[in-house]
Scaffold this motif. Structure first.
Motif, short mmCIF file in Angstrom:
data_model
loop_
_atom_site.label_atom_id
_atom_site.label_comp_id
_atom_site.label_asym_id
_atom_site.label_seq_id
_atom_site.Cartn_x
_atom_site.Cartn_y
_atom_site.Cartn_z
N GLN A 1 43.13 36.14 38.48
CA GLN A 1 43.52 36.90 37.29
C GLN A 1 42.90 38.30 37.26
O GLN A 1 43.53 39.25 36.79
N GLU A 2 41.69 38.43 37.79
CA GLU A 2 41.02 39.73 37.71
C GLU A 2 41.58 40.77 38.68
O GLU A 2 41.27 41.95 38.59
N VAL A 3 42.44 40.34 39.63
CA VAL A 3 43.06 41.27 40.57
C VAL A 3 44.21 42.00 39.88
O VAL A 3 45.06 41.38 39.24
N ASP A 4 44.23 43.32 39.99
CA ASP A 4 45.25 44.14 39.35
C ASP A 4 46.42 44.34 40.32
O ASP A 4 46.28 45.01 41.35
N GLU A 5 47.57 43.79 39.98
CA GLU A 5 48.74 43.91 40.86
C GLU A 5 49.27 45.33 40.95
O GLU A 5 49.97 45.68 41.91
N PHE A 6 48.95 46.17 39.97
CA PHE A 6 49.32 47.58 40.08
C PHE A 6 48.65 48.19 41.32
O PHE A 6 49.26 48.99 42.02
N ASP A 7 47.43 47.78 41.57
CA ASP A 7 46.72 48.26 42.76
C ASP A 7 47.34 47.70 44.04
O ASP A 7 47.48 48.42 45.03
N LEU A 8 47.75 46.43 44.01
CA LEU A 8 48.38 45.83 45.18
C LEU A 8 49.65 46.58 45.57
O LEU A 8 49.95 46.74 46.76
N GLY A 9 50.41 47.00 44.58
CA GLY A 9 51.66 47.70 44.83
C GLY A 9 51.51 49.21 44.91
O GLY A 9 52.52 49.91 45.07
N LYS A 10 50.26 49.70 44.76
CA LYS A 10 50.00 51.15 44.75
C LYS A 10 50.88 51.84 43.69
O LYS A 10 51.55 52.85 43.96
N LEU A 11 50.83 51.28 42.51
CA LEU A 11 51.68 51.74 41.42
C LEU A 11 50.86 52.42 40.33
O LEU A 11 49.66 52.17 40.18
#
Length: 205
Positions: free
Chosen positions: A101-111
């Protein structure tokens, strides 16, 4: 007479891949951003997604397991839908990873996170269309015999809309100009909606 492959879903489909979600296709993608009550941001795509009503404007997605997105929306009553285009396909796919949960998917997608105007969850800055939504209902789905499925339909009212003006011509939103992608079947099949694939067929009066 047509040679049919017929089956009862309860007994299996007898094919290499389940054809159900390939037949009901293509399907719009629910790219949903949400926040937990503690402020953790989540961004995830859902292939069981669509619009359901004009007034009020209602959209919804089904999550086939209780996931962070549904939990966040239940806690806060808010979410944002972001349009997935061909340019954003790889970024969207990156946000589908199963992560803590603490992982930000915006960062994963470089968004880029853009602030919303009516709700707390951010919009995807690169997406040309976003709908800010307030929760209307969360419904646990069930079969014909009443047995509850491990699937939850989340419905929200659209309270704010943001559209890239480049997609509006003569006061009309140009659906295909955005080059949205839609989900097909199997594990990774998609289609791109393009202007050359569109045709006009008005309803009978």
């Amino acid at each position: 007479m047509t040679d049919l492959h017929s089956y009862e879903p309860a007994n299996g489909h007898g094919l290499k891949h389940d054809p159900f979600n390939a037949i009901i296709a293509p399907r719009p993608i629910g790219w949903i951003s949400s926040c937990s009550a503690a402020g953790h941001v989540n961004l995830a795509p859902y292939s069981f997604f669509n619009a359901f009503n004009y007034k009020p404007p209602l959209i919804g997605f089904s999550s086939t397991t209780w996931k962070d997105t549904v939990a966040n929306i239940q806690e806060t009553g808010e979410f944002v839908w972001n349009l997935v285009t061909m340019e954003l396909a790889q970024a969207m796919n990156a946000t589908s990873a199963t992560v803590p949960q603490e992982v930000d998917e915006f960062d994963l997608g470089k968004l880029t996170k853009l602030p919303s105007t009516k709700v707390k969850p951010p919009r995807v800055g690169e997406s040309p269309v976003s709908f800010e939504c307030k929760l209307s209902d969360i419904i646990q789905l069930k079969g014909a015999d009443g047995t509850k499925a491990q699937a939850w339909l989340t419905i929200g009212e659209v309270v704010a809309v943001h559209i890239d003006k480049r997609l509006i011509q003569d006061g009309v939103y140009q659906t295909a100009l955005a080059r949205p992608i839609v989900r097909a079947g199997r594990r990774g099949d998609y289609f791109e909606i393009r202007p050359d694939a569109m045709f006009d067929m008005p309803r009978p009066e």
